[in-house]
Design a protein around this motif. Sequence first.
Motif, mmCIF file in Angstrom:
data_model
loop_
_atom_site.group_PDB
_atom_site.id
_atom_site.type_symbol
_atom_site.label_atom_id
_atom_site.label_comp_id
_atom_site.label_asym_id
_atom_site.label_seq_id
_atom_site.Cartn_x
_atom_site.Cartn_y
_atom_site.Cartn_z
ATOM 1 N N VAL A 1 0.724 -1.263 0.037
ATOM 2 C CA VAL A 1 0.000 0.283 -0.010
ATOM 3 C C VAL A 1 0.578 1.451 -0.022
ATOM 4 C CG1 VAL A 1 -1.833 1.404 0.660
ATOM 5 C CG2 VAL A 1 -1.551 -0.912 1.302
ATOM 6 N N SER A 2 0.180 2.611 -1.174
ATOM 7 C CA SER A 2 0.783 3.448 -0.918
ATOM 8 C C SER A 2 1.580 4.362 0.004
ATOM 9 C CB SER A 2 0.544 4.488 -2.026
ATOM 10 O OG SER A 2 -0.291 5.144 -1.802
ATOM 11 N N GLN B 1 -1.676 8.046 4.170
ATOM 12 C CA GLN B 1 -2.140 9.417 4.715
ATOM 13 C C GLN B 1 -3.524 9.507 4.858
ATOM 14 O OE1 GLN B 1 0.534 10.983 5.737
ATOM 15 N NE2 GLN B 1 -0.805 13.078 5.935
ATOM 16 N N ARG B 2 -3.567 9.059 3.526
ATOM 17 C CA ARG B 2 -5.336 10.098 3.472
ATOM 18 C C ARG B 2 -5.940 8.436 4.087
ATOM 19 N NH1 ARG B 2 -3.801 9.570 -2.508
ATOM 20 N NH2 ARG B 2 -4.864 7.434 -2.282
ATOM 21 N N ALA B 3 -6.024 7.609 4.373
ATOM 22 C CA ALA B 3 -6.968 7.086 4.788
ATOM 23 C C ALA B 3 -6.489 7.106 6.624
ATOM 24 C CB ALA B 3 -6.901 5.912 4.161
ATOM 25 N N LEU C 1 -8.693 0.746 -1.362
ATOM 26 C CA LEU C 1 -8.137 2.419 -2.047
ATOM 27 C C LEU C 1 -7.200 2.905 -2.475
ATOM 28 C CD1 LEU C 1 -8.511 3.795 1.836
ATOM 29 C CD2 LEU C 1 -10.284 4.200 -0.026
ATOM 30 N N ASP C 2 -5.832 2.034 -2.063
ATOM 31 C CA ASP C 2 -4.801 2.107 -2.957
ATOM 32 C C ASP C 2 -5.032 1.716 -3.993
ATOM 33 O OD1 ASP C 2 -1.870 2.993 -2.581
ATOM 34 O OD2 ASP C 2 -1.607 0.528 -3.302
ATOM 35 N N GLY C 3 -6.018 0.920 -4.617
ATOM 36 C CA GLY C 3 -6.093 0.629 -6.291
ATOM 37 C C GLY C 3 -6.999 1.479 -6.765
ATOM 38 N N ALA D 1 -12.012 6.895 -0.083
ATOM 39 C CA ALA D 1 -11.990 7.581 1.394
ATOM 40 C C ALA D 1 -13.220 7.514 1.120
ATOM 41 C CB ALA D 1 -10.761 7.269 1.288
ATOM 42 N N ASP D 2 -13.433 8.605 2.029
ATOM 43 C CA ASP D 2 -14.430 9.118 1.593
ATOM 44 C C ASP D 2 -16.271 8.523 1.492
ATOM 45 O OD1 ASP D 2 -13.713 11.340 2.897
ATOM 46 O OD2 ASP D 2 -13.992 12.369 1.362
ATOM 47 N N ARG D 3 -16.367 7.711 0.239
ATOM 48 C CA ARG D 3 -17.138 7.173 0.149
ATOM 49 C C ARG D 3 -17.401 5.837 0.341
ATOM 50 N NH1 ARG D 3 -21.666 5.560 -0.135
ATOM 51 N NH2 ARG D 3 -22.220 5.260 -2.340
ATOM 52 N N MET D 4 -15.672 4.989 0.719
ATOM 53 C CA MET D 4 -16.407 3.350 1.493
ATOM 54 C C MET D 4 -17.007 3.353 2.797
ATOM 55 S SD MET D 4 -12.730 1.274 2.196
ATOM 56 C CE MET D 4 -12.503 0.490 1.067
#
Length: 321
Positions: A43-44, A49-51, A163-165, A170-173
């Motif tokens: 995972v990047s 950082q975003r999640a 998410l990484d794919g 992240a907001d929609r998950m």
Amino acid sequence: MPITRRLALTAALAALPGGALAATQSFDAFLDGVRRDARAAGVSQATLQRALSGLRPIDRVLELDRRQPEFTQTWEQYRDARLSQARIEGGRRAYVENRATLEAVQDRFKVTPRVVVAIWGLETNYGGFTGNFNVIQSLATLAWDGRRSAYFRNELIAALKILDGGHVSADRMRGSWAGAMGHPQFMPSNFDRLAVDLDGDGRRDIWDSRADALGSIANYLARSGWREDQLWGREVALPAGFDPDEARRDNTKPLREWARRGVRRSDGAPLPALDLPTAILLPGGASGQAFAIYPNFNVIRRYNPSNFYALAVGLLSDRVA
């Protein structure tokens, strides 16, 4: 979460049945470990950082996990709650509105469309409610808590990979408090194995693409052994003197053998003389409904390992098409 509230929550959870709160490290230290594991899984850093930035545990998720209701419904209560006229009519509309997609799903996966619609209806009321919890935050909360930490940590890593794919933001998950996601209510690990990109846009979007969502349900069933040329089962009428101890999912006989013993269709007509492996179920007891169940019934149980659930899916599928 304010520190006083967090301390109060910790004390309250420790007093609940099932044992004390088992998290033995701070949430921040836990997230540091998740970052290491996720980076090792590919995972990047940008996704992490975003999640994970600013993430805090959700007290409501812990409360729901500890206080899952323990109740027993009869078959009749379960059936009537899930086979309401509103759900049946909603399924018929969903079937018509998505006919072209369902035909494409059937062509690709060889799964009966009405069963796909029935699972969709039971899981999320045809997409009407797919859950409103942040999946990453919910899974992080459950993985930090020690009761089932290994399971939920694996699901959290799988969610970060999604998410990484680029399949969803992240907001929609969003999903259930326990991390089940989208129209099919897949856990992240099931998404990884079974979600499909049916609409061909390069993403497996079970949240906003009905094609991807319905295709993913069908793929789940196909990979579990669905036979397009067979029914799931049917309601039957038993002969006088039928031994209810014979009504077990593991007591399979050729359908023609049950017919020879006097089992008939619910309307009294004879059963087909087939060699199809068949078991008899009495979900409401010896005086209630009786069902002949076929191998596809057990495929539905792979989606949710409950006889009641599989029967409700089968019956709803019969009514929506």
